[in-house]
Design a protein around this motif. Structure first.
Motif, PDB file in Angstrom:
ATOM      1  N   ALA A 167       0.838  -1.204   0.000  1.00 43.58           N
ATOM      2  CA  ALA A 167       0.000   0.000   0.000  1.00 43.58           C
ATOM      3  C   ALA A 167       0.871   1.252   0.000  1.00 43.58           C
ATOM      4  O   ALA A 167       1.945   1.282   0.597  1.00 43.58           O
ATOM      5  CB  ALA A 167      -0.915   0.001   1.214  1.00 43.58           C
ATOM      6  N   LYS A 168       0.401   2.275  -0.649  1.00 44.69           N
ATOM      7  CA  LYS A 168       1.088   3.571  -0.662  1.00 44.69           C
ATOM      8  C   LYS A 168       0.636   4.343   0.574  1.00 44.69           C
ATOM      9  O   LYS A 168      -0.117   5.297   0.496  1.00 44.69           O
ATOM     10  CB  LYS A 168       0.729   4.349  -1.922  1.00 44.69           C
ATOM     11  N   SER A 169       1.084   3.894   1.730  1.00 45.48           N
ATOM     12  CA  SER A 169       0.638   4.473   2.984  1.00 45.48           C
ATOM     13  C   SER A 169       1.836   4.832   3.847  1.00 45.48           C
ATOM     14  O   SER A 169       2.879   4.184   3.785  1.00 45.48           O
ATOM     15  CB  SER A 169      -0.237   3.466   3.732  1.00 45.48           C
ATOM     16  N   ARG A 170       1.658   5.857   4.669  1.00 45.49           N
ATOM     17  CA  ARG A 170       2.696   6.247   5.615  1.00 45.49           C
ATOM     18  C   ARG A 170       2.262   5.963   7.052  1.00 45.49           C
ATOM     19  O   ARG A 170       2.888   6.430   7.986  1.00 45.49           O
ATOM     20  CB  ARG A 170       3.011   7.725   5.441  1.00 45.49           C
ATOM     21  N   ARG A 171       1.178   5.208   7.184  1.00 49.26           N
ATOM     22  CA  ARG A 171       0.721   4.822   8.519  1.00 49.26           C
ATOM     23  C   ARG A 171       1.769   3.922   9.165  1.00 49.26           C
ATOM     24  O   ARG A 171       2.367   3.072   8.513  1.00 49.26           O
ATOM     25  CB  ARG A 171      -0.623   4.099   8.436  1.00 49.26           C
ATOM     26  N   ARG A 172       1.963   4.110  10.448  1.00 56.78           N
ATOM     27  CA  ARG A 172       3.013   3.391  11.164  1.00 56.78           C
ATOM     28  C   ARG A 172       2.930   1.875  11.029  1.00 56.78           C
ATOM     29  O   ARG A 172       3.947   1.226  10.781  1.00 56.78           O
ATOM     30  CB  ARG A 172       3.004   3.816  12.625  1.00 56.78           C
ATOM     31  N   PRO A 173       1.741   1.246  11.166  1.00 54.47           N
ATOM     32  CA  PRO A 173       1.684  -0.225  11.030  1.00 54.47           C
ATOM     33  C   PRO A 173       2.151  -0.703   9.647  1.00 54.47           C
ATOM     34  O   PRO A 173       2.824  -1.727   9.537  1.00 54.47           O
ATOM     35  CB  PRO A 173       0.214  -0.556  11.250  1.00 54.47           C
ATOM     36  N   VAL A 174       1.834   0.061   8.621  1.00 54.06           N
ATOM     37  CA  VAL A 174       2.248  -0.306   7.262  1.00 54.06           C
ATOM     38  C   VAL A 174       3.758  -0.126   7.107  1.00 54.06           C
ATOM     39  O   VAL A 174       4.435  -0.974   6.525  1.00 54.06           O
ATOM     40  CB  VAL A 174       1.489   0.525   6.199  1.00 54.06           C
ATOM     41  N   ILE A 175       4.275   0.932   7.673  1.00 48.00           N
ATOM     42  CA  ILE A 175       5.715   1.187   7.597  1.00 48.00           C
ATOM     43  C   ILE A 175       6.500   0.075   8.294  1.00 48.00           C
ATOM     44  O   ILE A 175       7.490  -0.423   7.763  1.00 48.00           O
ATOM     45  CB  ILE A 175       6.063   2.559   8.214  1.00 48.00           C
ATOM     46  N   TYR A 176       6.048  -0.333   9.479  1.00 51.29           N
ATOM     47  CA  TYR A 176       6.729  -1.404  10.200  1.00 51.29           C
ATOM     48  C   TYR A 176       6.672  -2.720   9.433  1.00 51.29           C
ATOM     49  O   TYR A 176       7.662  -3.444   9.351  1.00 51.29           O
ATOM     50  CB  TYR A 176       6.136  -1.593  11.593  1.00 51.29           C
ATOM     51  N   ALA A 177       5.506  -3.020   8.878  1.00 58.13           N
ATOM     52  CA  ALA A 177       5.358  -4.264   8.118  1.00 58.13           C
ATOM     53  C   ALA A 177       6.248  -4.242   6.883  1.00 58.13           C
ATOM     54  O   ALA A 177       6.920  -5.232   6.560  1.00 58.13           O
ATOM     55  CB  ALA A 177       3.900  -4.462   7.721  1.00 58.13           C
ATOM     56  N   ALA A 190       8.973  -2.523   6.465  1.00 57.37           N
ATOM     57  CA  ALA A 190      10.370  -2.607   6.905  1.00 57.37           C
ATOM     58  C   ALA A 190      10.761  -4.047   7.216  1.00 57.37           C
ATOM     59  O   ALA A 190      11.851  -4.496   6.845  1.00 57.37           O
ATOM     60  CB  ALA A 190      10.574  -1.724   8.133  1.00 57.37           C
ATOM     61  N   ALA A 191       9.874  -4.774   7.873  1.00 57.90           N
ATOM     62  CA  ALA A 191      10.154  -6.184   8.181  1.00 57.90           C
ATOM     63  C   ALA A 191      10.307  -6.980   6.891  1.00 57.90           C
ATOM     64  O   ALA A 191      11.196  -7.826   6.766  1.00 57.90           O
ATOM     65  CB  ALA A 191       9.037  -6.761   9.035  1.00 57.90           C
ATOM     66  N   CYS A 192       9.463  -6.696   5.926  1.00 58.37           N
ATOM     67  CA  CYS A 192       9.529  -7.390   4.636  1.00 58.37           C
ATOM     68  C   CYS A 192      10.834  -7.046   3.909  1.00 58.37           C
ATOM     69  O   CYS A 192      11.486  -7.918   3.348  1.00 58.37           O
ATOM     70  CB  CYS A 192       8.305  -7.027   3.798  1.00 58.37           C
ATOM     71  N   PHE A 193      11.228  -5.766   3.923  1.00 53.27           N
ATOM     72  CA  PHE A 193      12.487  -5.346   3.300  1.00 53.27           C
ATOM     73  C   PHE A 193      13.655  -6.114   3.889  1.00 53.27           C
ATOM     74  O   PHE A 193      14.498  -6.636   3.169  1.00 53.27           O
ATOM     75  CB  PHE A 193      12.735  -3.852   3.556  1.00 53.27           C
ATOM     76  N   MET A 194      13.694  -6.158   5.210  1.00 48.62           N
ATOM     77  CA  MET A 194      14.820  -6.806   5.876  1.00 48.62           C
ATOM     78  C   MET A 194      14.840  -8.312   5.636  1.00 48.62           C
ATOM     79  O   MET A 194      15.900  -8.903   5.487  1.00 48.62           O
ATOM     80  CB  MET A 194      14.806  -6.495   7.371  1.00 48.62           C
ATOM     81  N   ALA A 195      13.670  -8.925   5.570  1.00 48.07           N
ATOM     82  CA  ALA A 195      13.600 -10.363   5.273  1.00 48.07           C
ATOM     83  C   ALA A 195      14.104 -10.634   3.857  1.00 48.07           C
ATOM     84  O   ALA A 195      14.823 -11.600   3.621  1.00 48.07           O
ATOM     85  CB  ALA A 195      12.175 -10.871   5.454  1.00 48.07           C
ATOM     86  N   MET A 196      13.741  -9.768   2.919  1.00 45.24           N
ATOM     87  CA  MET A 196      14.208  -9.934   1.538  1.00 45.24           C
ATOM     88  C   MET A 196      15.723  -9.804   1.464  1.00 45.24           C
ATOM     89  O   MET A 196      16.383 -10.553   0.756  1.00 45.24           O
ATOM     90  CB  MET A 196      13.564  -8.884   0.634  1.00 45.24           C
ATOM     91  N   ARG A 197      16.244  -8.863   2.192  1.00 41.65           N
ATOM     92  CA  ARG A 197      17.691  -8.634   2.191  1.00 41.65           C
ATOM     93  C   ARG A 197      18.429  -9.797   2.865  1.00 41.65           C
ATOM     94  O   ARG A 197      19.432 -10.285   2.368  1.00 41.65           O
ATOM     95  CB  ARG A 197      17.985  -7.317   2.926  1.00 41.65           C
ATOM     96  N   THR A 198      17.885 -10.261   3.995  1.00 43.21           N
ATOM     97  CA  THR A 198      18.548 -11.285   4.785  1.00 43.21           C
ATOM     98  C   THR A 198      18.421 -12.673   4.173  1.00 43.21           C
ATOM     99  O   THR A 198      19.403 -13.403   4.077  1.00 43.21           O
ATOM    100  CB  THR A 198      17.960 -11.303   6.212  1.00 43.21           C
ATOM    101  N   TYR A 199      17.212 -13.049   3.776  1.00 44.34           N
ATOM    102  CA  TYR A 199      16.956 -14.432   3.360  1.00 44.34           C
ATOM    103  C   TYR A 199      17.003 -14.649   1.850  1.00 44.34           C
ATOM    104  O   TYR A 199      17.221 -15.773   1.410  1.00 44.34           O
ATOM    105  CB  TYR A 199      15.621 -14.909   3.924  1.00 44.34           C
ATOM    106  N   LEU A 200      16.805 -13.603   1.080  1.00 47.52           N
ATOM    107  CA  LEU A 200      16.848 -13.763  -0.375  1.00 47.52           C
ATOM    108  C   LEU A 200      18.087 -13.123  -0.987  1.00 47.52           C
ATOM    109  O   LEU A 200      18.325 -13.246  -2.186  1.00 47.52           O
ATOM    110  CB  LEU A 200      15.589 -13.154  -1.012  1.00 47.52           C
ATOM    111  N   ASN A 201      18.858 -12.420  -0.161  1.00 41.77           N
ATOM    112  CA  ASN A 201      20.080 -11.749  -0.624  1.00 41.77           C
ATOM    113  C   ASN A 201      19.828 -10.826  -1.804  1.00 41.77           C
ATOM    114  O   ASN A 201      20.646 -10.735  -2.725  1.00 41.77           O
ATOM    115  CB  ASN A 201      21.168 -12.766  -0.964  1.00 41.77           C
ATOM    116  N   LEU A 202      18.693 -10.138  -1.786  1.00 48.43           N
ATOM    117  CA  LEU A 202      18.390  -9.188  -2.849  1.00 48.43           C
ATOM    118  C   LEU A 202      19.136  -7.886  -2.596  1.00 48.43           C
ATOM    119  O   LEU A 202      19.385  -7.509  -1.449  1.00 48.43           O
ATOM    120  CB  LEU A 202      16.889  -8.901  -2.914  1.00 48.43           C
ATOM    121  N   THR A 203      19.478  -7.197  -3.664  1.00 51.10           N
ATOM    122  CA  THR A 203      20.104  -5.882  -3.524  1.00 51.10           C
ATOM    123  C   THR A 203      19.024  -4.873  -3.148  1.00 51.10           C
ATOM    124  O   THR A 203      17.825  -5.126  -3.314  1.00 51.10           O
ATOM    125  CB  THR A 203      20.760  -5.441  -4.841  1.00 51.10           C
ATOM    126  N   TYR A 204      19.454  -3.729  -2.660  1.00 51.29           N
ATOM    127  CA  TYR A 204      18.490  -2.688  -2.313  1.00 51.29           C
ATOM    128  C   TYR A 204      17.727  -2.217  -3.544  1.00 51.29           C
ATOM    129  O   TYR A 204      16.549  -1.891  -3.476  1.00 51.29           O
ATOM    130  CB  TYR A 204      19.193  -1.523  -1.625  1.00 51.29           C
TER     131      TYR A 204
END
Length: 90
Positions: A28-38, A40-54
């Motif tokens: 979602a194109k949202s700046r609500r805190r729950p969406v931002i946290y979710a 961010a968690a997804c970004f970090m999981a992609m970086r950590t477990y899939l080794n994707l570039t930024y």
């Protein structure tokens, strides 16, 4: 941008798991805190477990790569439940 079909499937699985766990749409194109946290968690999981570039992570979220870098600087860990559930599905 070249992203393998396997990685695309894995990214979609992570997005789905994160959205379910947090109860929000991480795309979602949202700046609500729950969406931002979710997101961010997804970004970090992609970086950590899939080794994707930024740049690749930004591509999936239609965001610039520095957004992913910014999140990295703010969040140091990913919710273990999401990671365990993702690994169980793969």
């Amino acid at each position: 941008m070249k992203i393998s079909t396997l990685n695309r499937e894995r990214v979609n699985a992570l997005i789905e798991i994160t959205s379910e766990r947090f109860g929000v749409n991480v795309l979602a194109k949202s700046r609500r805190r729950p969406v931002i946290y979710a997101r961010a968690a997804c970004f970090m999981a992609m970086r950590t477990y899939l080794n994707l570039t930024y740049k690749q992570i930004g591509f999936f979220f239609d965001k610039f790569n520095f957004t992913a870098v910014h999140i990295k600087l703010q969040i140091k860990a990913v919710d273990g439940i999401i990671c365990q559930e993702y690994l169980a599905r793969m």
